[in-house]
Design a protein around this motif. Sequence first.
Motif, mmCIF file in Angstrom:
data_model
loop_
_atom_site.group_PDB
_atom_site.id
_atom_site.type_symbol
_atom_site.label_atom_id
_atom_site.label_comp_id
_atom_site.label_asym_id
_atom_site.label_seq_id
_atom_site.Cartn_x
_atom_site.Cartn_y
_atom_site.Cartn_z
ATOM 1 N N GLN A 1 36.893 28.651 41.194
ATOM 2 C CA GLN A 1 37.676 27.429 41.002
ATOM 3 C C GLN A 1 38.079 26.739 42.301
ATOM 4 O OE1 GLN A 1 41.707 27.770 39.610
ATOM 5 N NE2 GLN A 1 41.821 29.962 40.050
ATOM 6 N N GLY B 1 30.359 25.248 35.731
ATOM 7 C CA GLY B 1 30.730 26.565 36.209
ATOM 8 C C GLY B 1 29.851 27.121 37.310
ATOM 9 N N PRO C 1 32.965 33.153 37.689
ATOM 10 C CA PRO C 1 33.205 31.713 37.870
ATOM 11 C C PRO C 1 34.276 31.474 38.944
ATOM 12 C CG PRO C 1 33.166 32.283 35.540
ATOM 13 C CD PRO C 1 33.186 33.575 36.284
#
Length: 267
Positions: free
Chosen positions: A183, A158, A181
């Motif tokens: 992505q 993460g 976090p």
Amino acid sequence: MADEAHKLHAEGGAANRLMALRGGRLFEIKVPDGAWTRDWPEPAPAHFTALTFTEQTNEYTFVSALTEDGTLYAIGVPGGGWAKDWPTKPPKQLYRIAGKSGVDPYLFGLDVENTLWATQLPVGGWVPDFPQRPPSPLVDIAAQGGSDPHLFGIGQDGNLYAIGLDGGGWVRDYPKPPPVPLQRLAVQDGPTGMLLAIDVNNSLWALGLPDGVWVQNWPKAPPSAIFDITVQSGGGNYLFVTGETETIYAIQLPFGKWQKDFPAPLP
């Protein structure tokens, strides 16, 4: 949709184009007022699922793409034809690729076990964990060209990681820890430029390199949740994202406004 590979790639400078995958086919459009070209620059030999673009300064330009089974293809533009396993066949099946343009272009990839691979273009061989093994297996990568090149990655743990490609080591949370976090990543060429990201809630974040701070919804909040991201370097300065139903939105940095289906609706 959040787990799919990158299907948009934008280039600034003389190219000033946006490339997009739709239905496994590659489309290209000139920014800001072109028309989409289907099966650009040549019809795809397979169903493509991910793409990137690499330019060697004043010499070669390459588009690289992956198929659903991880087969790598590349084509030189203009005038080339699709070549399988170019420049050499990756030792492992790849599912992410990112190109670094400049005087020493590289193609980076992540395999299905999240190992990082790299090959120098146009004549290199694949090297694992280049330039150094990441502290955590990576799940997304973005390569920055320019005079201070970096590779950015999101770890399985993460965290955000970065490494200078001119002899640096991996640094966690460079240049600042993300507030949430992440992505997906996209980055403009250095030494200045923006690091853009999509968080796990499909929101937009931006940070000015090398010493800025993370700002949510910069320069303006996108019209919808976003799932893919790419940004131009070297002129043009447009940020492109894919929203719900795969709609493409664009905004010119730093003071523009979001435009739907810009420069034109994708066929």
